[in-house]
Write a protein that holds these residues in place. Structure first.
Motif, PDB file in Angstrom:
ATOM      1  N   TRP A 270     -29.226 -26.958 -41.302  1.00  0.00           N
ATOM      2  CA  TRP A 270     -28.675 -27.001 -40.030  1.00  0.00           C
ATOM      3  C   TRP A 270     -26.806 -27.704 -39.939  1.00  0.00           C
ATOM      4  O   TRP A 270     -25.804 -27.546 -39.940  1.00  0.00           O
ATOM      5  CB  TRP A 270     -29.294 -27.134 -38.907  1.00  0.00           C
ATOM      6  N   ALA A 271     -27.354 -28.664 -40.811  1.00  0.00           N
ATOM      7  CA  ALA A 271     -26.145 -29.748 -40.774  1.00  0.00           C
ATOM      8  C   ALA A 271     -25.060 -29.197 -42.237  1.00  0.00           C
ATOM      9  O   ALA A 271     -23.250 -29.072 -41.509  1.00  0.00           O
ATOM     10  CB  ALA A 271     -26.504 -31.168 -41.882  1.00  0.00           C
ATOM     11  N   VAL A 272     -25.149 -28.542 -43.287  1.00  0.00           N
ATOM     12  CA  VAL A 272     -24.361 -28.046 -43.479  1.00  0.00           C
ATOM     13  C   VAL A 272     -23.256 -26.582 -42.587  1.00  0.00           C
ATOM     14  O   VAL A 272     -22.353 -26.522 -43.107  1.00  0.00           O
ATOM     15  CB  VAL A 272     -24.601 -27.083 -44.344  1.00  0.00           C
ATOM     16  N   LEU A 273     -23.950 -25.641 -42.617  1.00  0.00           N
ATOM     17  CA  LEU A 273     -23.659 -24.430 -41.424  1.00  0.00           C
ATOM     18  C   LEU A 273     -23.014 -25.140 -39.917  1.00  0.00           C
ATOM     19  O   LEU A 273     -21.631 -25.216 -39.909  1.00  0.00           O
ATOM     20  CB  LEU A 273     -25.358 -23.765 -40.529  1.00  0.00           C
ATOM     21  N   GLN A 274     -23.113 -26.395 -39.685  1.00  0.00           N
ATOM     22  CA  GLN A 274     -22.380 -26.533 -38.741  1.00  0.00           C
ATOM     23  C   GLN A 274     -21.600 -27.275 -39.211  1.00  0.00           C
ATOM     24  O   GLN A 274     -20.073 -27.364 -38.866  1.00  0.00           O
ATOM     25  CB  GLN A 274     -23.329 -28.135 -37.697  1.00  0.00           C
ATOM     26  N   GLN A 275     -21.303 -28.587 -40.243  1.00  0.00           N
ATOM     27  CA  GLN A 275     -19.937 -28.953 -40.813  1.00  0.00           C
ATOM     28  C   GLN A 275     -19.036 -28.032 -41.564  1.00  0.00           C
ATOM     29  O   GLN A 275     -17.881 -28.010 -41.134  1.00  0.00           O
ATOM     30  CB  GLN A 275     -20.368 -29.661 -42.416  1.00  0.00           C
TER      31      GLN A 275
ATOM     32  N   ILE B 146     -14.569 -21.505 -37.728  1.00  0.00           N
ATOM     33  CA  ILE B 146     -14.959 -20.520 -37.704  1.00  0.00           C
ATOM     34  C   ILE B 146     -16.531 -21.164 -37.016  1.00  0.00           C
ATOM     35  O   ILE B 146     -17.224 -22.005 -36.480  1.00  0.00           O
ATOM     36  CB  ILE B 146     -15.662 -20.076 -39.027  1.00  0.00           C
ATOM     37  N   LYS B 147     -16.931 -20.148 -36.358  1.00  0.00           N
ATOM     38  CA  LYS B 147     -17.610 -19.949 -35.672  1.00  0.00           C
ATOM     39  C   LYS B 147     -19.319 -20.326 -36.181  1.00  0.00           C
ATOM     40  O   LYS B 147     -19.491 -19.701 -37.546  1.00  0.00           O
ATOM     41  CB  LYS B 147     -18.439 -18.838 -34.501  1.00  0.00           C
ATOM     42  N   LEU B 148     -20.160 -20.551 -35.719  1.00  0.00           N
ATOM     43  CA  LEU B 148     -21.591 -20.903 -36.164  1.00  0.00           C
ATOM     44  C   LEU B 148     -22.193 -19.733 -36.723  1.00  0.00           C
ATOM     45  O   LEU B 148     -22.374 -19.398 -38.156  1.00  0.00           O
ATOM     46  CB  LEU B 148     -22.676 -22.308 -35.828  1.00  0.00           C
TER      47      LEU B 148
END
Length: 79
Positions: free
Chosen positions: A54-59, A66-68
């Motif tokens: 989750w943190a990787v996608l968020q960062q 770019i939208k999540l």
């Protein structure tokens, strides 16, 4: 398995209002599914847990503007 995204989303007051007010839209369900699948992909390929995924996608989303949801699509396509 409940993803970190779902835990965080369900904890927010606006999410509770969405569920009780107008219901969950199909776009939201699709976005959650994509994000969960991307987190699963990161867990499998990156040797990390759900929180780290989750943190990787968020960062990536924040640093690239770019939208999540789109970042999740890119991760799934890449895998």
């Amino acid at each position: 398995m409940t993803s970190v995204l779902h835990c965080q989303a369900l904890a927010s007051p606006s999410w509770a209002q969405t569920i009780t007010g107008s219901g969950i839209t199909s776009a939201a369900v699709t976005a959650f599914a994509l994000i969960d699948q991307a987190i699963g992909t990161l867990i499998a390929t990156g040797h990390m847990d759900a929180g780290q995924g989750w943190a990787v996608l968020q960062q990536v989303s924040q640093h690239t503007n770019i939208k999540l949801r789109h970042v999740a699509e890119l991760v799934i396509t890449w895998a």
